[in-house]
Design an enzyme around this catalytic site. Structure first.
Site, short mmCIF file in Angstrom:
data_model
loop_
_atom_site.label_atom_id
_atom_site.label_comp_id
_atom_site.label_asym_id
_atom_site.label_seq_id
_atom_site.Cartn_x
_atom_site.Cartn_y
_atom_site.Cartn_z
N HIS A 261 1.01 -1.14 0.03
CA HIS A 261 0.10 -0.02 0.01
C HIS A 261 0.78 1.30 0.19
O HIS A 261 0.68 2.20 -0.94
CB HIS A 261 -0.86 -0.09 1.22
CG HIS A 261 -1.83 1.15 1.32
ND1 HIS A 261 -3.15 1.15 0.75
CD2 HIS A 261 -1.49 2.47 1.81
CE1 HIS A 261 -3.58 2.12 1.23
NE2 HIS A 261 -2.93 3.04 1.76
N GLU A 262 1.88 1.33 0.93
CA GLU A 262 2.54 2.60 1.02
C GLU A 262 3.43 2.68 -0.29
O GLU A 262 3.95 3.92 -0.49
CB GLU A 262 3.50 2.67 2.31
CG GLU A 262 2.56 2.62 3.68
CD GLU A 262 1.50 3.62 3.75
OE1 GLU A 262 1.41 4.36 3.17
OE2 GLU A 262 0.31 3.12 4.23
N HIS A 265 1.74 4.66 -2.98
CA HIS A 265 2.10 6.01 -2.74
C HIS A 265 3.26 6.45 -3.15
O HIS A 265 3.26 7.54 -3.63
CB HIS A 265 1.69 6.38 -1.01
CG HIS A 265 0.36 6.25 -0.37
ND1 HIS A 265 -0.70 7.07 -1.19
CD2 HIS A 265 -0.31 5.59 0.52
CE1 HIS A 265 -2.02 6.71 -0.34
NE2 HIS A 265 -1.55 6.09 0.31
N GLU A 291 -4.85 7.98 -2.85
CA GLU A 291 -5.34 6.64 -2.17
C GLU A 291 -5.77 5.54 -3.21
O GLU A 291 -5.62 4.51 -3.13
CB GLU A 291 -6.52 6.85 -1.38
CG GLU A 291 -6.88 5.84 -0.34
CD GLU A 291 -5.75 5.37 0.87
OE1 GLU A 291 -4.67 6.30 0.77
OE2 GLU A 291 -5.94 4.47 1.29
ZN LIG Z 1 -3.05 5.35 1.91
#
Ligand SMILES: [Zn+2]
Length: 492
Positions: A261-262, A265, A291
């Site tokens: 997830h990170e 980003h 997101e």
């Molecule tokens: Zn996030």
């Protein structure tokens, strides 16, 4: 104009570097800072924040911005948009009376500690008077910024430029109907816990995470992997992007999905075109688009069979004890759908219900159709309607999230927008990259990397979120593709 432009860019860069210092201090506070230095550290952070605030609200800087804005037709499109963004932020800050800013800031820190205590004691009434004020201040804030616009539109605009309440209501009402229907059809799976069956070693897990995120495309010459309580990504400078995860001993899947997830980003931040670095556009454009990049990598790719065909054998090299685990065990484990109370622990199907619930409640509170006193009852009623469950404890209901206590009203919808944008972009990506599964199963992320760099990442903050989605997919935001993706994945 050239002289003014040079002057403006100089201040802009200085502000950017100051923000970088703040980000680094915060990052360090979560990672390495010795516990006893909290007092001196908060003084350091406050000083940097003060210098940044003075510099960004300086009258001369404001005059410069206004002069450039009035003559922006003479500037190239990149500088023009950069000025537009800077002016918008500047106008917001100067519209707020200093007294209001100070009072709101005080209220937020009081409300946050009241929230912590209320949650620990399971006592809503301890937090309620603060929440009541937060709602009032949010309403006042919106009035100061723009009297003519609906309150919620003004609040939303801080997080998702150009998004409106009407558009959200339209999209969420479609989504709600579809999700209720889908949830009634998804079969319940038994809980196997393939990646939480033993105690895992932090250092070993970290080595695997480094290998995995590098393979996907995260650049460790311009980034780092840190350890924190709650995973997040932060940008110190354009060449220093930090992704951070936590390592719960028995919960390997958590560290892995957080890292993916990170990294989503992080990839966005690392791949903004260099031409935007010295402008106000040198980062991801909005929370909803940001997101979408993390959720897409985490859910569409990181929880897929193809992904685990490649990475499970690698993981087994680090943890030979996982030898008997099969790809389908891990994929089943990572894609279990079940109604739960806590938003941050929700699966990708039920997650959006948590957002719709908060969005509808925020609207009622701001419109004074619901009082903060009656909020817990309304929360439970809605949760039952949307997810068929009712929390037994207030800490698992209305008190679970920190957001309202820190004054972030109008923020939650960006989480759902992340999912919807991800669904829409994913549909476009797979239609143009039909071999993605066989590529990912070989550890080849080139098509993924190139497509998202070309269509999203490189543009930084140049296009407004909705324009960017139209440019990338040919359509304005809608729930259709996300729902299609879920239906295909969970009902086959
Ligand atoms: Zn996030």
């Amino acid at each position: 104009m050239q002289k003014q432009l040079k002057e403006y860019k100089k201040t802009l860069m200085e502000l950017k570097r100051l923000e970088g210092i703040s980000a680094l201090l915060e990052w360090d506070q979560e990672n390495q800072m010795p516990a006893k230095s909290i007092k001196s550290r908060s003084e350091t952070s406050a000083l940097i924040a003060k210098i940044t605030h003075e510099k960004s609200t300086n009258k001369q800087f404001g005059d410069l911005i206004n002069e450039l804005y009035e003559n922006s037709d003479k500037l190239d499109p990149v500088e023009k948009r950069s000025i537009e963004v800077t002016k918008k932020n500047y106008d917001k800050v100067v519209k707020l009376p200093t007294e209001f800013v100070e009072e709101f800031s005080k209220l937020r820190s009081l409300a946050q500690s009241a929230w912590v205590e209320a949650k620990a004691k399971e006592n809503y009434l301890h937090f309620e008077p603060y929440l009541k004020k937060i709602i009032k201040f949010s309403r006042d804030y919106a009035r100061y910024i723009d009297k003519k616009k609906p309150i919620y539109d003004v609040l939303l605009d801080d997080y998702e430029e150009g998004m409106t309440t009407t558009k959200l209501q339209e999209v969420f009402s479609d989504l709600k109907i579809e999700l209720i229907e889908l949830l009634s059809k998804i079969p319940t799976k038994e809980n196997k816990k393939s990646l939480s069956s033993q105690v895992f070693d932090k250092d070993i897990t970290r080595k695997f995470l480094l290998e995995m995120t590098k393979q996907i495309g995260f650049d460790y010459e311009r980034g780092a992997l840190g350890e924190v309580h709650h995973p997040f990504e932060t940008s110190i400078t354009e060449d220093d992007i930090r992704i951070n995860v936590s390592y719960p001993e028995k919960y390997l899947a958590y560290s892995i999905t957080a890292a993916i997830h990170e990294a989503g980003h992080g990839l966005y931040e690392q791949n903004v075109d260099k031409k935007y670095h010295e402008t106000a556009l040198g980062h991801g454009v909005s929370l909803g688009i940001h997101e979408s990049q993390s959720r897409l990598l985490e859910n569409m790719i990181g929880r897929s069979e193809a992904f685990w065909k490649f990475f499970l054998p690698k993981l087994k090299k680090y943890y030979p004890s996982l030898d008997k685990i099969k790809v389908e065990d891990v994929v089943g484990d990572l894609n279990r759908v079940t109604s739960s109370f806590i938003r941050t622990e929700a699966d990708e199907v039920t997650y959006n219900m948590h957002i719709i619930l908060r969005f509808e409640l925020e609207l009622l509170l701001l419109d004074e159709e619901l009082s903060t006193k009656d909020l817990p009852e309304e929360w439970d009623k809605m949760m039952h309607e949307l997810l068929g469950i009712k929390p037994k404890k207030i800490s698992k209901g209305v008190l679970q999230d920190v957001h309202w206590s820190i004054g972030a009203v109008g923020y939650f919808p960006t989480y759902a927008l992340g999912n919807l944008n991800a669904g829409q972009l994913w549909n476009k990506f797979i239609s143009e990259n039909k071999k993605w599964e066989s590529e990912v199963a070989k550890g080849d992320f080139t098509s993924y990397f190139n497509w998202f760099k070309e269509n999203i990442w490189r543009h930084g903050g140049y296009y407004k979120p909705r324009d960017l989605m139209i440019k990338a997919t040919g359509e304005d935001l809608n729930a259709k593709y996300f729902v299609e993706y879920l239906n295909k994945k969970y009902l086959g």
